[in-house]
Each structure stands twice: as C-alpha cells, then as structure tokens.
Design a protein around this motif. Sequence first.
Motif, mmCIF file in Angstrom:
data_model
loop_
_atom_site.group_PDB
_atom_site.id
_atom_site.type_symbol
_atom_site.label_atom_id
_atom_site.label_comp_id
_atom_site.label_asym_id
_atom_site.label_seq_id
_atom_site.Cartn_x
_atom_site.Cartn_y
_atom_site.Cartn_z
ATOM 1 N N SER A 18 7.741 -10.525 14.946
ATOM 2 C CA SER A 18 8.616 -9.964 16.306
ATOM 3 C C SER A 18 7.232 -10.323 17.211
ATOM 4 N N ASN A 19 6.067 -10.668 17.153
ATOM 5 C CA ASN A 19 5.270 -10.578 17.605
ATOM 6 C C ASN A 19 5.173 -11.971 17.927
ATOM 7 N N HIS A 20 5.669 -12.844 17.400
ATOM 8 C CA HIS A 20 5.293 -13.985 17.608
ATOM 9 C C HIS A 20 6.114 -14.549 18.644
ATOM 10 N N PRO A 21 5.878 -15.727 18.803
ATOM 11 C CA PRO A 21 6.840 -16.447 20.273
ATOM 12 C C PRO A 21 8.069 -17.234 19.712
ATOM 13 N N LEU A 22 8.052 -17.631 18.445
ATOM 14 C CA LEU A 22 9.532 -18.513 17.814
ATOM 15 C C LEU A 22 9.920 -16.919 17.100
ATOM 16 N N ASP A 23 9.565 -16.253 16.375
ATOM 17 C CA ASP A 23 10.283 -14.640 16.092
ATOM 18 C C ASP A 23 11.031 -15.799 14.592
ATOM 19 N N PRO A 24 10.237 -16.204 13.827
ATOM 20 C CA PRO A 24 10.660 -17.125 12.574
ATOM 21 C C PRO A 24 11.493 -15.777 12.016
ATOM 22 N N ASN A 25 12.559 -17.138 11.172
ATOM 23 C CA ASN A 25 13.765 -15.851 10.557
ATOM 24 C C ASN A 25 13.170 -15.779 9.106
ATOM 25 N N GLN A 26 13.692 -15.430 8.161
ATOM 26 C CA GLN A 26 12.932 -15.495 6.657
ATOM 27 C C GLN A 26 12.801 -16.032 6.128
ATOM 28 N N ARG A 27 13.553 -17.624 6.724
ATOM 29 C CA ARG A 27 13.773 -19.076 5.711
ATOM 30 C C ARG A 27 12.356 -19.656 6.184
ATOM 31 N N GLN A 28 11.824 -19.247 7.881
ATOM 32 C CA GLN A 28 11.071 -19.855 9.046
ATOM 33 C C GLN A 28 9.666 -19.555 8.132
ATOM 34 N N LEU A 29 10.027 -18.536 7.469
ATOM 35 C CA LEU A 29 8.551 -17.639 6.947
ATOM 36 C C LEU A 29 8.199 -18.213 5.341
ATOM 37 N N ALA A 30 9.472 -18.683 5.806
ATOM 38 C CA ALA A 30 9.086 -19.063 3.123
ATOM 39 C C ALA A 30 8.888 -20.360 3.815
ATOM 40 N N HIS A 31 8.741 -21.631 4.858
ATOM 41 C CA HIS A 31 8.882 -23.089 4.831
ATOM 42 C C HIS A 31 6.560 -22.420 5.494
ATOM 43 N N LEU A 32 6.727 -21.646 6.140
ATOM 44 C CA LEU A 32 5.361 -21.566 6.789
ATOM 45 C C LEU A 32 3.856 -21.163 5.954
ATOM 46 N N PHE A 33 4.989 -20.088 4.807
ATOM 47 C CA PHE A 33 3.624 -19.825 4.160
ATOM 48 C C PHE A 33 3.722 -20.764 2.731
ATOM 49 N N GLY A 34 4.585 -21.560 2.806
ATOM 50 C CA GLY A 34 4.634 -21.990 1.437
ATOM 51 C C GLY A 34 4.946 -21.581 -0.075
ATOM 52 N N VAL A 35 5.655 -20.840 0.481
ATOM 53 C CA VAL A 35 7.279 -20.386 -1.197
ATOM 54 C C VAL A 35 8.203 -20.642 -0.784
ATOM 55 N N SER A 36 8.914 -20.904 -1.616
ATOM 56 C CA SER A 36 10.160 -20.798 -1.889
ATOM 57 C C SER A 36 10.414 -19.343 -0.721
ATOM 58 N N ASP A 37 12.314 -19.097 -0.413
ATOM 59 C CA ASP A 37 12.925 -18.628 -0.359
ATOM 60 C C ASP A 37 13.249 -17.672 -0.496
ATOM 61 N N SER A 38 13.525 -17.526 -2.178
ATOM 62 C CA SER A 38 13.557 -16.102 -3.379
ATOM 63 C C SER A 38 12.066 -15.515 -3.567
ATOM 64 N N LEU A 39 11.036 -15.834 -3.984
ATOM 65 C CA LEU A 39 9.810 -15.336 -3.737
ATOM 66 C C LEU A 39 9.427 -14.737 -2.555
ATOM 67 N N LEU A 40 9.719 -15.158 -1.085
ATOM 68 C CA LEU A 40 9.652 -13.949 -0.297
ATOM 69 C C LEU A 40 10.155 -13.305 -0.391
ATOM 70 N N SER A 41 11.373 -13.390 -0.892
ATOM 71 C CA SER A 41 12.612 -12.277 -0.638
ATOM 72 C C SER A 41 12.299 -10.877 -1.678
ATOM 73 N N ASN A 42 11.617 -11.429 -2.635
ATOM 74 C CA ASN A 42 11.432 -10.364 -3.710
ATOM 75 C C ASN A 42 10.231 -10.567 -3.227
ATOM 76 N N TRP A 43 8.654 -10.426 -2.614
ATOM 77 C CA TRP A 43 7.498 -9.969 -2.054
ATOM 78 C C TRP A 43 8.753 -8.499 -0.948
ATOM 79 N N LYS A 44 9.526 -9.166 -0.018
ATOM 80 C CA LYS A 44 10.382 -8.479 0.465
ATOM 81 C C LYS A 44 10.961 -7.131 0.505
ATOM 82 N N TYR A 45 11.499 -6.786 -1.288
ATOM 83 C CA TYR A 45 12.092 -5.960 -1.587
ATOM 84 C C TYR A 45 11.341 -5.864 -3.089
ATOM 85 N N MET A 46 10.363 -5.934 -2.517
ATOM 86 C CA MET A 46 9.126 -5.332 -3.314
ATOM 87 C C MET A 46 9.337 -5.454 -4.770
#
Length: 105
Positions: free
Chosen positions: A20-48
């Motif tokens: 939210s403080n990033h100039p581009l306010d990346p969405n979940q898919r963009q975050l996954a790409h930035l972190f080098g992980v799949s969307d599903s892995l990021l979702s798993n982190w998100k929902y513990m």
Amino acid sequence: MRPSSKPTGALWRLLEEWASNHPLDPNQRQLAHLFGVSDSLLSNWKYMESAMQTDDMLRVSEATGIAFEVLAQAVREDSPHVQIAVAARRSPKRPPQGPREQQAD
C-alpha cells in the motif's frame, strides 16, 4: 487488494502494508511475480495455509526492504495457524472405519 472472508496473518499484514506504500500499489499477482513465487503460494502465505521458507524470506526481504528478522517474526506468529491448516489437509476426508468384522459361515 480485494478483501476476503478468510482470515489473514501477520505476514500478509506486513506485505499488504508494504504494497500500500509502494508507488505502484501492486496486486497479488504482481507481488507473486516480484517475489518469484506462484500466485497459489502467495495465496497460501496470505491465508496461513503454508509457511514462508527461508529462501523466500530472503527474496521478499530484498524485494521489499522489510528486514529478514521482521519477516521471520511474522512467520513465527502465523505458525500455529499454518500447522492447523497443514494438519487439516493431511487428515482423511471422513473418519476412518474400524476393522470389518468377518462374517461366520
């Protein structure tokens, strides 16, 4: 980012605050790409539903500037919830049946 009815943990709150403080306010898919992980892995982190591994923490720390120790603390805080989610995935869908009694001829 879109709200969900599933609870999110300390790790996701950290990542969401950063995003939210990033100039581009990346969405979940963009975050996954930035972190080098799949969307599903990021979702798993998100929902513990799975824990962030050390190599992922290093990449996320480098990408965001969030201190590794801060990420590790958030992962530890979410750990009990992750353990419950993992155990639930491993448990059978229905209660196990007892041994069947053999019928007498």
